[in-house]
Design a protein around this motif. Structure first.
Motif, short mmCIF file in Angstrom:
data_model
loop_
_atom_site.label_atom_id
_atom_site.label_comp_id
_atom_site.label_asym_id
_atom_site.label_seq_id
_atom_site.Cartn_x
_atom_site.Cartn_y
_atom_site.Cartn_z
N UNK A 146 62.32 64.10 38.18
CA UNK A 146 63.63 64.44 38.75
C UNK A 146 63.56 65.70 39.60
N UNK A 147 62.76 66.65 39.20
CA UNK A 147 62.60 67.87 39.99
C UNK A 147 62.05 67.52 41.38
N UNK A 148 61.00 66.72 41.39
CA UNK A 148 60.39 66.33 42.66
C UNK A 148 61.36 65.50 43.50
N UNK A 176 48.52 64.71 41.49
CA UNK A 176 48.61 63.72 42.57
C UNK A 176 50.05 63.42 42.99
N UNK A 177 50.98 63.39 42.05
CA UNK A 177 52.39 63.12 42.40
C UNK A 177 52.96 64.31 43.17
N UNK A 215 54.25 64.46 47.17
CA UNK A 215 55.54 65.00 47.62
C UNK A 215 55.32 66.04 48.71
N UNK A 216 54.28 66.85 48.57
CA UNK A 216 53.97 67.87 49.58
C UNK A 216 53.56 67.20 50.89
N UNK A 217 52.77 66.13 50.80
CA UNK A 217 52.39 65.40 52.02
C UNK A 217 53.61 64.79 52.70
N UNK A 218 54.55 64.28 51.92
CA UNK A 218 55.78 63.73 52.50
C UNK A 218 56.58 64.86 53.17
N UNK A 273 55.92 56.72 47.34
CA UNK A 273 56.43 55.80 46.32
C UNK A 273 55.28 55.29 45.45
N UNK A 274 54.15 55.01 46.05
CA UNK A 274 52.98 54.54 45.29
C UNK A 274 52.56 55.59 44.25
N UNK A 275 52.52 56.85 44.66
CA UNK A 275 52.16 57.92 43.72
C UNK A 275 53.22 58.10 42.65
N UNK A 276 54.48 57.97 43.03
CA UNK A 276 55.56 58.10 42.05
C UNK A 276 55.45 57.00 41.01
N UNK A 277 55.21 55.79 41.45
CA UNK A 277 55.07 54.68 40.52
C UNK A 277 53.86 54.86 39.61
#
Length: 173
Positions: A39-41, A94-95, A99-102, A153-157
């Motif tokens: 949720x923070x991310x 990795x997650x 987020x940083x890459x996004x 989304x792939x990393x989040x999943x």
């Protein structure tokens, strides 16, 4: 009409700045639950998406757009700094890194594609020529955004699967 746009941008900017301040800093905060980390991310990604929505509204506007784009870039930088301060979760970054890459993509799109769109609207006097150039830029931007969003989304999943948390809904696009 331009004055109304200016006031709308000022209100959006003030609201976003207040939101950034209210959300606090990550610091070296730890998270006991994977859902809280997620949720923070996600809340930081949503802040950046709100900035992009404001950029999209401002891009076809008046001469202050260049200044506005600089402020929007600073807003993205501020949220990115929060993400970079985020610790790993159970030894994995990795997650957070996705987020940083996004966030980096969002920043590049503001200083690149959106700045170019603003320049086209300002400099190209033939409206149909301007619209064609802008449409080309938007198509390219959408393709890049799809790749960036899909990677996130792939990393989040993967994070959710590793930590056995349900993902109620994907982050807004």
């Amino acid at each position: 009409m331009q004055m109304k746009s200016f006031f709308m941008m000022a209100i959006l900017f003030a609201g976003f700045a207040a939101g950034l301040t209210a959300c606090g800093e990550a610091g070296k905060k730890g998270f006991a639950k994977a859902g809280d980390y997620d949720q923070y991310i996600i809340s930081r990604i949503e802040q950046m998406q709100q900035t992009l929505f404001a950029v999209q509204k401002a891009t076809g506007g008046d001469d202050t757009v260049t200044t506005d784009l600089g402020r929007f870039t600073q807003q993205i930088d501020s949220v990115t700094a929060n993400l970079k301060e985020l610790p790993d979760y159970k030894g994995n970054t990795s997650y957070r890194d996705a987020a940083i890459r996004l966030a980096d993509f969002y920043k590049r799109s503001i200083s690149g594609s959106y700045a170019e769109i603003a320049r086209v609207y300002k400099e190209v006097k033939d409206s149909s020529l301007a619209d064609n150039k802008v449409n080309e830029l938007i198509i390219r931007l959408q393709e890049e955004e799809t790749l960036a969003d899909d990677a996130f989304v792939k990393e989040r999943e993967a994070f959710a699967a590793r930590n056995k948390i349900p993902l109620d809904e994907p982050p807004a696009k």
